[in-house]
Design an enzyme around this catalytic site. Structure first.
Site, PDB file in Angstrom:
ATOM      1  N   ASP A 126      -4.477  35.291  40.093  1.00  0.00           N
ATOM      2  CA  ASP A 126      -4.083  34.518  41.260  1.00  0.00           C
ATOM      3  C   ASP A 126      -5.370  33.937  41.850  1.00  0.00           C
ATOM      4  OD1 ASP A 126      -2.572  33.514  43.405  1.00  0.00           O
ATOM      5  OD2 ASP A 126      -2.931  35.320  44.583  1.00  0.00           O
ATOM      6  N   ASP A 128      -5.920  32.879  45.775  1.00  0.00           N
ATOM      7  CA  ASP A 128      -6.203  33.367  47.128  1.00  0.00           C
ATOM      8  C   ASP A 128      -6.201  34.893  47.171  1.00  0.00           C
ATOM      9  OD1 ASP A 128      -6.285  30.794  48.572  1.00  0.00           O
ATOM     10  OD2 ASP A 128      -4.192  30.655  47.933  1.00  0.00           O
ATOM     11  N   ASP A 411      -2.994  39.807  44.643  1.00  0.00           N
ATOM     12  CA  ASP A 411      -3.053  40.635  45.851  1.00  0.00           C
ATOM     13  C   ASP A 411      -1.681  40.947  46.422  1.00  0.00           C
ATOM     14  OD1 ASP A 411      -3.225  37.666  46.675  1.00  0.00           O
ATOM     15  OD2 ASP A 411      -2.661  38.657  48.537  1.00  0.00           O
TER      16      ASP A 411
END
Length: 611
Positions: A126, A128, A411
């Site tokens: 990912d 961010d 995250d």
């Protein structure tokens, strides 16, 4: 760290050998009528005249208040309880020498499942909070802008602008009761942790919590959440970007309550959610970060080092993110360089996760070097090209990247990892930035001593609750009160309002349950990969179930030591660790029989595991 542990252990062993050279002293500190004959175990030692005379701790189920009163008086019971308390407190203090606490490394990777990096061929990321870690200044800007939107566009009271963002008010993983306006922490068994329920900035009394949820702390599953953390009346905040949203919700609730303004919590929740969404959808956050990469992005050089290391070891890389092309391109150029796309086999932006993993309808669209959409049909996914949207099913068909040879990092436990692990069999790695701070707290002597004494006191309560005379009950009530104070103390070390994101007082949080379920490994940042070879194998610790071998000091100190082969394991480990220990084998055997050696064994085995 391992050397420090070994030195501390050696000093501890020598100190304890000097202190406990007789049966009388060892028994008084380490056992309470253990069901092992000391004559048969250690014939060369004198039998202690001061060994405890009552056998209630051997098997509480076979004990009764009547048999206890026959052996000792009520007053003697009270004295005995406090003697045990003081002995255990002294033992706990002496068994944790200075410097022994700082043993956890926040740069480690922790495993829920066995993962062999040597079998991983493809690494996915990912963007961010995975490749790009952000500073608290980004959260402050999100909060400030959403607060302005509430006042200027939704016509909320001007007084709300007086509230400033507090980075440490909320923690990730909390649940929000939309109808009641309660922000709370819930454990893995769906029980609300009392003392962590907030309406605005004020804690909700326990009595009101029970009344709200029909006389219980339990919240039924159908109310809590669906697969992605959203239920009919509750939402779980799993995104790191949700910290400003939780804080803003609490502040506006607080303002309305303090000014006696009648409001509907459901409307407030939707307005705050819409304001936060506006910040993201209109690209405001992207513009702030692009203007100030230096202050907004953390560890950019480490991200480059990780990607370069993986490519140099023959690994394939891909990126799947919900962020737009221009934002990702500028951020990656800042962290990695203008040629960052050369490191990746595939780059997919605006993927619309988690729908990307479940919805087959959206096809891939190619972007040119300026980020403009192309109209050609995608029959192949080419290295170095940029793609938008798409779906995982076409991704798997066009790449053939299936199963456990793929490791994907993100995250968000729901949007990034859940579907990949449960439905597609990929390996998953969770990025949990909070780990660094929480491990720092765990490593303090303040926390270690507090938690160890809490566990020991809990063990004493469990084993000595058979004393039911009036004076003994008074003692036990004092211990229960102290236990409550200890639980609050250890909780507040992490966060005064909500404690640790990983635990309630003793149970894992709902967040932890999802972390263990949806991630094979987890770490504080992607840079932790730099500490491991690409052929490294992660082995999860065998965590004992409640019915398995006792591993806690409370069980040790109260006489529950009946672990098979413990003597052989202990002496084998100690012989390999020190010549001095071999010369003390006879005395160590005696200490083993009295239960004292178990704490020392734990430290030795930990020392070995660190190498």
């Amino acid at each position: 760290m391992a050397g420090l542990l070994a030195n501390s252990l050696g000093a501890m062993l020598q100190l304890k050998t000097a202190k406990f050279s007789t049966v009388r002293q060892a028994v008084s500190y380490c056992t309470k009528a253990v069901d092992v004959s000391f004559d048969s175990c250690v014939s060369s030692y004198e039998k202690s005249a001061h060994a405890p005379q009552h056998n209630l701790l051997d098997n509480p189920a076979d004990s009764s208040p009547a048999s206890a009163s026959a052996a000792v008086t009520t007053s003697e019971n009270k004295t005995h309880l406090w003697n045990r308390y003081n002995e255990m407190k002294k033992l706990v203090h002496e068994l944790i020498p200075p410097g022994i606490c700082n043993i956890l490394n926040p740069a480690n990777i922790y495993s829920n499942n066995e993962v062999k990096l040597g079998n991983i061929e493809i690494y996915g990321f990912d963007y961010d909070y995975t490749l790009a870690q952000y500073s608290n200044s980004v959260h402050t800007m999100i909060f400030d802008t959403a607060r302005e939107i509430l006042v200027d566009q939704y016509k909320y009271p001007e007084g709300i602008k007086e509230y400033e963002y507090q980075p440490n008010f909320a923690i990730r993983g909390l649940h929000y009761d939309v109808r009641k306006g309660f922000l709370m922490k819930i454990d893995a068994f769906h029980y609300v942790q009392l003392g962590t329920v907030y309406r605005g900035l004020s804690p909700v009394p326990d009595e009101e919590v029970f009344q709200t949820y029909e006389g219980t702390q339990h919240v039924p599953l159908y109310q809590m959440s669906d697969f992605y953390g959203k239920g009919p009346s509750m939402k779980q905040f799993m995104d790191i970007f949700s910290l400003p949203e939780m804080t803003l919700l609490s502040y506006v609730n607080d303002y309305f309550i303090n000014h006696n303004i009648d409001y509907d919590p459901v409307h407030l929740f939707r307005d705050v959610s819409d304001a936060i969404t506006t910040v993201h959808v209109k690209g405001m956050m992207y513009k702030w970060i692009e203007k100030d990469f230096e202050n907004c992005i953390l560890h950019g050089d480490e991200t480059y080092a990780v990607l370069k290391c993986l490519v140099n070891n023959g690994k394939k890389l891909f990126l799947i993110t919900n962020s737009p092309y221009q934002f990702v391109d500028k951020g990656m150029k800042y962290m990695v360089g203008d040629d960052w796309r050369d490191l990746f086999d595939l780059v997919i932006v605006q993927a619309d996760k988690p729908s990307f993993f479940t919805d087959k309808r959206k096809p891939f669209r190619r972007l040119d070097d300026t980020g403009s959409l192309q109209w050609d049909k995608i029959n192949t996914l080419e290295k170095g090209k940029m793609y938008k949207q798409g779906n995982l099913f076409d991704f798997l068909r066009l790449t053939g990247w299936r199963g456990s040879k793929v490791l994907y990092f993100g995250d968000h436990l729901y949007s990034d990892l859940a579907d990949l692990m449960l439905r597609h069999g990929w390996r998953t790695g969770a990025i949990v930035p909070e780990l660094e701070t929480e491990i720092g707290i765990i490593n303090t002597e303040q926390f270690t001593h507090g938690l160890t004494w809490l566990q020991t006191l809990t063990g004493l309560l469990e084993r000595l609750q058979v004393y039911q005379d009036a004076e003994s009950k008074q003692v036990l009530d004092e211990w229960i009160k102290e236990r409550q104070e200890l639980m609050s103390f250890t909780k507040n070390l992490f966060n005064p309002q909500f404690g640790s994101i990983f635990r309630t007082h003793h149970n894992p949080t709902y967040f932890s349950r999802r972390l263990c379920r949806f991630s094979d490994i987890y770490m504080s940042s992607i840079s932790c990969l730099l500490n491991y070879d690409t052929t490294y194998t992660f082995y999860p610790r065998r965590t004992p179930l409640q019915h398995e071998a006792p591993l806690w000091i409370d069980q040790l100190c109260t006489g529950c030591m009946k672990t098979p082969f413990l003597e052989e394991m202990t002496l084998g480990a100690l012989r390999s660790n020190s010549i001095w220990m071999r010369n003390q084998e006879r005395e160590l055997t005696y200490k083993l029989k009295t239960g004292f050696i178990f704490i020392q064994l734990t430290a030795v085995l930990l020392n070995k595991s660190l190498h």
